[in-house]
Structures are given as structure tokens and as C-alpha cells.
Design an enzyme around this catalytic site. Structure first.
Site, short mmCIF file in Angstrom:
data_model
loop_
_atom_site.label_atom_id
_atom_site.label_comp_id
_atom_site.label_asym_id
_atom_site.label_seq_id
_atom_site.Cartn_x
_atom_site.Cartn_y
_atom_site.Cartn_z
CG ASP A 13 29.53 -2.04 -27.93
OD1 ASP A 13 30.45 -2.29 -28.72
OD2 ASP A 13 29.32 -0.90 -27.46
CD GLU A 14 24.81 -5.57 -31.27
OE1 GLU A 14 26.03 -5.71 -31.53
OE2 GLU A 14 24.08 -4.75 -31.84
CE LYS A 16 29.08 -6.15 -33.86
NZ LYS A 16 28.59 -5.42 -32.67
N GLY A 40 34.73 -2.24 -31.67
CA GLY A 40 35.58 -2.84 -30.63
C GLY A 40 35.00 -4.20 -30.34
CG HIS A 41 34.16 -6.67 -33.01
ND1 HIS A 41 33.98 -7.10 -34.29
CD2 HIS A 41 33.32 -5.61 -32.86
CE1 HIS A 41 33.08 -6.33 -34.90
NE2 HIS A 41 32.68 -5.41 -34.04
NE ARG A 142 31.51 11.85 -57.16
CZ ARG A 142 30.57 12.35 -57.92
NH1 ARG A 142 30.25 11.76 -59.04
NH2 ARG A 142 29.94 13.46 -57.57
CD GLN A 223 30.18 0.12 -36.72
OE1 GLN A 223 30.13 -0.11 -37.91
NE2 GLN A 223 31.34 0.17 -36.07
CB THR A 298 36.13 1.72 -29.44
OG1 THR A 298 35.99 0.50 -30.16
CG2 THR A 298 36.88 2.71 -30.30
N PRO A 302 31.02 4.82 -20.46
CG PRO A 302 30.07 6.10 -18.75
CD PRO A 302 31.20 6.08 -19.73
CG LEU A 330 20.31 -15.79 -20.02
CD1 LEU A 330 19.13 -15.00 -20.57
CD2 LEU A 330 20.08 -17.29 -20.23
CG ASP A 331 26.54 -13.95 -17.79
OD1 ASP A 331 26.36 -13.87 -19.02
OD2 ASP A 331 27.42 -13.30 -17.20
P1 GDP Z 1 30.90 -6.55 -30.01
O1 GDP Z 1 31.31 -5.17 -30.39
O2 GDP Z 1 29.54 -6.90 -30.51
O3 GDP Z 1 31.92 -7.60 -30.38
O4 GDP Z 1 30.79 -6.57 -28.42
P2 GDP Z 1 31.85 -5.91 -27.38
O5 GDP Z 1 33.04 -6.78 -27.31
O6 GDP Z 1 32.05 -4.48 -27.66
O7 GDP Z 1 31.00 -5.96 -26.04
C1 GDP Z 1 30.57 -7.15 -25.46
C2 GDP Z 1 31.13 -7.20 -24.03
O8 GDP Z 1 30.44 -8.20 -23.29
C3 GDP Z 1 32.59 -7.62 -23.98
O9 GDP Z 1 33.19 -7.01 -22.87
C4 GDP Z 1 32.52 -9.13 -23.79
O10 GDP Z 1 33.67 -9.67 -23.18
C5 GDP Z 1 31.32 -9.24 -22.89
N1 GDP Z 1 30.54 -10.48 -23.07
C6 GDP Z 1 30.23 -11.10 -24.25
N2 GDP Z 1 29.41 -12.14 -24.02
C7 GDP Z 1 29.19 -12.20 -22.68
C8 GDP Z 1 28.39 -13.03 -21.83
O11 GDP Z 1 27.72 -13.95 -22.26
N3 GDP Z 1 28.40 -12.72 -20.49
C9 GDP Z 1 29.12 -11.70 -19.98
N4 GDP Z 1 29.05 -11.48 -18.68
N5 GDP Z 1 29.89 -10.90 -20.75
C10 GDP Z 1 29.92 -11.14 -22.07
P1 IMO Z 2 30.88 -2.53 -32.44
O1 IMO Z 2 31.30 -3.12 -33.77
C1 IMO Z 2 28.69 0.57 -30.31
C2 IMO Z 2 28.31 4.48 -32.26
C3 IMO Z 2 29.01 5.63 -31.59
C4 IMO Z 2 28.05 6.76 -31.94
C5 IMO Z 2 27.62 6.40 -33.36
C6 IMO Z 2 28.40 7.11 -34.44
O2 IMO Z 2 31.89 -2.63 -31.38
O3 IMO Z 2 29.52 -3.01 -32.05
P2 IMO Z 2 30.88 6.79 -35.36
O4 IMO Z 2 32.20 6.88 -34.66
O5 IMO Z 2 30.62 5.46 -35.98
O6 IMO Z 2 30.66 7.91 -36.32
O7 IMO Z 2 29.79 7.00 -34.20
O8 IMO Z 2 27.82 5.00 -33.49
N1 IMO Z 2 29.16 3.30 -32.57
C7 IMO Z 2 29.16 2.16 -31.87
N2 IMO Z 2 28.49 1.83 -30.75
N3 IMO Z 2 29.46 -0.34 -30.92
C8 IMO Z 2 30.11 -0.04 -32.07
O9 IMO Z 2 30.80 -0.95 -32.78
C9 IMO Z 2 30.00 1.28 -32.57
N4 IMO Z 2 30.51 1.93 -33.65
C10 IMO Z 2 29.97 3.16 -33.65
O10 IMO Z 2 29.12 5.43 -30.20
O11 IMO Z 2 26.91 6.69 -31.12
MG MG Z 3 31.97 -3.41 -29.48
#
Ligand code: GDP
Ligand code: IMO
Ligand code: MG
Length: 432
Positions: A13-14, A16, A40-41, A142, A223, A298, A302, A330-331
Site C-alpha cells: 500500500d505504498e 505503487k 489493491g492498487h 504440485r 505487496q 482490498t 484500518p 508526503l502531503d
Molecule cells: P498500492 O497498493 O501500493 O498501489 O497502494 P494503495 O492504493 O493500496 O494505497 C495507497 C493509498 O494512498 C491510496 O488510497 C491512494 O489513493 C493514496 N495515495 C497515493 N499517493 C498519495 C499521495 O501522495 N497523497 C495522498 N494523500 N494520498 C495518496
Molecule cells: P498491495 O499490492 C498490504 C498482507 C495481508 C496480511 C499478509 C498476508 O495492495 O500493496 P495474504 O492475503 O497475502 O495471505 O495476507 O499480507 N497483504 C497486504 N498488505 N498491501 C497488499 O497488497 C497486501 N497483500 C497482502 O494484510 O498481513
Molecule cells: Mg494496496
């Protein structure tokens, strides 16, 4: 002919998805190589706001091929739903391709994921319950079903029947849950196969052709490195490898990368259980969750929040060989009067600067913090590094120094244009 892997540097959830959506504008191929619908991207662009789980985040570029590689666990129901919702928003899925060798998430995988989490109770891993662990376990054992199997009715039945017999024995005898019905599973999955047939290809050949033609290729990580099955906080990890090294095997291409872009949030978050040394269990943690809207894309759970952890960040940068960093959100720190960064851990009277293997040891680690002054000014409308408040620039430079890798992109809001590009990874086509 740049091949760029975009990899999560923390616990997922960085951001990506949003970084890839931007890079995909200038790319020919965007390919997922690991994970499954546990991802969940989030992408926010002129077409709307989308949460993608299996479809690559390049889908908004109608010129780009989007590939779901052999290393991905494909849940057909989830994928079909995603395709349908994209089509409803007038996003074409014509250039989407799914590997014929991708593992299929079966109903017993989802059921066993849930039953095992329930059995573990208080010590559950907090998985996304998408059946990911059981699917990758079966791949290694397998016992997997692959997308190509769904296209061969007699072969599929022959393969499914003994596997389901074993799974039903576990479901009924170990967990005391009702058995799944062979006919129901068989006909439902044949139907998924029928509906996905047009997308299923030998995608490794498409990838190899793209490489041979010097196409611009983005390898979309899911991930994050700290959830890697080897180098993450084992056993609180996912069941495939999110690292850059996993990309070649997950797509059927040679291990040759031009760049590896590590995506890091300006602080840390984690969903699910397991160590998070800099976690803030206080009003600051709640404020970060609130300002950053830190709820899973996804599962809606929280996210646990904390200060930036440079020990973990350095670990992930080294194992993936990051050449560039995108620093997101950063915001979210705009309102902080002071910002802490963890530079080392204290463990049993010793100072650690490398990341320990044991989750139990990590739980005992206390962070050593360095405190920086906050900038307390809005940054969401800034587009040039030099225009950021001086204290924000100092924060970025400090993280860059601690990770040991240049920060080339900085995002200051969730939409595509809210990005400061210091070192463009791809020259625009017009300039190229
Ligand atoms: P991913 O799984 O790495 O693609 O990241 P996620 O989409 O799960 O989580 C990132 C969350 O931060 C999403 O709700 C984005 O809309 C939000 N987001 C991404 N970049 C920024 C940013 O620069 N500022 C803010 N406020 N939100 C952001
Ligand atoms: P994105 O691509 C954040 C976490 C789950 C749990 C652990 C194992 O959006 O960054 P799993 O269902 O994979 O067996 O769960 O990994 N997890 C994630 N956390 N972002 C994800 O994907 C994740 N995919 C799995 O919350 O801690
Ligand atoms: Mg995500």
C-alpha cells in the site's frame, strides 16, 4: 529499452498503483508477476478513481499491453468482476492478457484461508482471506489448477476430482466444515474458463517479443518487500515474492532489469498482524490514519500507522537493488509539528542497523529515533522539488541518505498530476 520494476519497499500500500499509472502513460507493456487479488492498487486519474486487484495499473493507457503473468494467483470471479467494472467505466480491456500458466484460486483455497485464520484465533496472520496462501502452497505441492486447465473440460475434471477429494477430507475432518460439491465447482469454473478464454495466452512469449523489440516495460510489483516470504517479517508475510528478483520467474523473462524503482510512503503502514517496530499506538498514529485515509483498498481494514523505518527501508532497498525511489504521501505529514525517523533498533541492550530475521526479536525491538522539524505548510499544489518548504526538502534528503538511494519522484496527493518528478525515469515519447 527500459525495463523498470516498480516494487513496494514497505508492507504494501505504498502507492505503487498511482506511480505505475503515471509511468504507464509512456510505456508499451505493464505486467503483474506475483501476488493475486490480495493486492489493491488505487489509481486516481482523469477517468476516475479505481481500486485494481488483478488488472495491471497500466490499463488506462489504451496503447499498452497489460499482462497478468504466470506468477500471479488468478481468482477468476474477482477478475471478471474487475473487467466488467472497467468496461462499465468505458476502459478498454482489449489489450489485457492472462498467462495460461497462472495458478487459479479455487473455492477451497478461499475457504481454507478463512478456516485456518479462524482456527488461529488471536494469533491469526490477518490475511486478506483471498485464498492466496493456500493457492501458492498448492502450486509448490504440485496440486494447483492453472488457467489453461479451465479450457480443457475433460482434463480439468480429471485433475480436479482427486484434488477436491483431498481438500474435502481436510475441510470436513480437520475443520469440521461441509464439503464442496465437485459438480458445482467444476461447472462454475468451466464457465469462468469460457468467459476468460479470449484473454488467456502464452504471455511469456508476448513478454519475450516485447523485450526483443526494445519495448518500454513496467513490471508491476504487488505487496511490499517486508511481506516477502523470505525477507519479510516471516511468518507474517504473504506467500509469493514481491521483490524485483521475483519478476523474471513470474513472467518468463531473463533476469535483466534496467531500473528498480522502490516505492515508499513518507511514513509506514501495515494491515494485518505481525511486527511493525515504529507503530504509533497514540493520537499521532490515529492522526496519520485520518490524514492519510489509511484504510485497506482490498478489505477496508484500518491500517496500522507509524514513523518511517529506515532500518526496514534499507533492508528492502538492498535486497531489491533499488536504483530509484518514489516517495509517496508526503502531503500527509504537512500538519506534523515534528517528524520522527527510526534510524536503528535497540534489541536486548544492543543497537541494530540491519533487519533481524525473527518476528519474536522484532517484537522486542524498540526504535531509535531522530527528530526533524515539520514544515506545517500545505504541499499538495507543489510540482517542483525546489518549491517544497525547506524542512520538507530536508526530510526527503534525510530519507534518501538513510536508504542510500536517490528519491526521483515525490507525490503530494492521490491524483496522477500530484507528483514532483526530480529524475524522470522515462523520457516522454516526444523527447525520446
Ligand atoms: P498500492 O497498493 O501500493 O498501489 O497502494 P494503495 O492504493 O493500496 O494505497 C495507497 C493509498 O494512498 C491510496 O488510497 C491512494 O489513493 C493514496 N495515495 C497515493 N499517493 C498519495 C499521495 O501522495 N497523497 C495522498 N494523500 N494520498 C495518496
Ligand atoms: P498491495 O499490492 C498490504 C498482507 C495481508 C496480511 C499478509 C498476508 O495492495 O500493496 P495474504 O492475503 O497475502 O495471505 O495476507 O499480507 N497483504 C497486504 N498488505 N498491501 C497488499 O497488497 C497486501 N497483500 C497482502 O494484510 O498481513
Ligand atoms: Mg494496496
Amino acid at each position: 529499452m527500459p525495463v523498470i520494476a516498480v516494487i513496494g519497499g514497505q508492507w504494501g500500500d505504498e502507492g505503487k498503483g498511482r506511480v505505475i499509472d503515471l509511468l504507464a502513460e509512456q510505456s508499451d507493456v505493464v505486467a503483474r508477476f506475483s501476488g493475486g487479488a490480495n493486492a489493491g492498487h488505487t489509481v486516481v486519474n482523469q477517468r476516475g478513481r479505481f481500486a485494481l486487484h488483478l488488472v495491471p495499473s497500466g490499463i488506462f493507457n489504451p496503447e499498452a499491453d497489460c499482462i497478468i503473468g504466470n506468477g500471479v494467483a488468478v481468482d477468476p470471479a474477482s477478475l471478471l468482476e474487475e473487467i466488467e467494472s472497467l468496461q462499465k467505466a468505458s476502459i478498454s480491456t482489449e489489450r489485457l492478457y492472462i498467462s495460461d500458466r497462472a495458478q487459479v484460486v479455487m473455492p477451497y483455497h478461499q475457504l481454507l484461508d478463512r478456516l485456518e485464520e479462524e482456527r488461529l484465533g488471536g494469533s491469526a496472520l490477518g490475511t486478506t482471506r483471498r485464498g492466496i496462501g493456500p493457492t501458492f502452497a498448492d502450486k509448490a505441492a504440485r496440486l494447483g489448477i492453472r488457467t489453461a486447465d479451465l479450457l480443457d473440460p475433460p482434463g480439468f475434471r480429471e485433475r480436479l476430482a482427486p484434488i477436491l477429494e483431498l481438500k474435502n477430507a481436510i475441510i470436513t475432518k480437520v475443520y469440521g466444515s461441509p464439503a464442496l460439491d465437485l459438480e458445482e465447482v467444476y461447472t462454475r469454473y468451466l464457465d469462468y474458463g469460457r468467459r476468460l478464454r479470449g484473454y488467456i495466452r502464452e504471455t511469456h512469449l508476448l513478454m519475450q517479443a516485447a523485450l526483443a523489440q526494445n519495448k518500454r516495460i513496467i513490471l508491476e510489483g504487488a505487496q511490499g518487500a517486508m511481506l516477502d516470504v523470505d525477507f519479510g517479517t516471516y511468518p507474517y508475510v504473504t506467500s509469493s515474492s514481491p521483490l524485483a528478483a521475483g519478476a523474471a520467474g513470474g513472467l518468463g523473462i531473463p533476469a535483466r532489469l534496467n531500473r528498480a524503482l522502490g516505492v515508499y510512503k513518507a511514513y509506514v503502514t501495515r494491515v494485518g498482524a505481525g511486527p511493525l517496530p515504529t507503530e504509533l499506538d497514540d493520537t499521532m498514529g490515529a492522526a496519520l490514519r485520518d490524514w492519510g485515509m489509511e484504510y485497506g483498498a482490498t478489505t477496508g481494514r484500518p491500517r496500522r500507522c507509524g514513523w518511517f523505518d529506515a532500518v526496514a527501508a534499507r533492508h528492502s532497498a538492498r535486497i531489491s537493488g533499488f536504483t530509484d525511489i518514489a516517495l509517496t504521501k508526503l502531503d500527509v505529514l504537512d500538519r506534523c509539528p515534528a517528524i520522527k525517523v527510526c534510524t536503528a533498533y535497540q534489541l536486548d541492550g544492543q543497537t541494530l542497523t540491519t533487519f533481524p530475521a525473527s518476528a519474536a526479536a522484532l517484537e522486542r525491538c524498540t526504535p531509535v529515533y531522530e527528530e526533524l522539524e515539520g514544515w506545517q505548510q500545505p504541499t499538495q499544489d507543489i510540482r517542483r522539488f525546489g518549491d517544497l518548504p525547506q524542512r520538507a526538502r530536508r526530510y526527503v534528503r534525510r530519507l534518501q541518505g538513510l536508504i542510500g538511494c536517490p528519491v526521483g519522484m515525490i507525490s503530494v496527493g492521490d491524483s496522477r498530476e500530484q507528483m514532483i518528478q526530480r529524475r524522470p525515469l522515462l523520457r516522454s515519447r516526444a523527447a525520446a
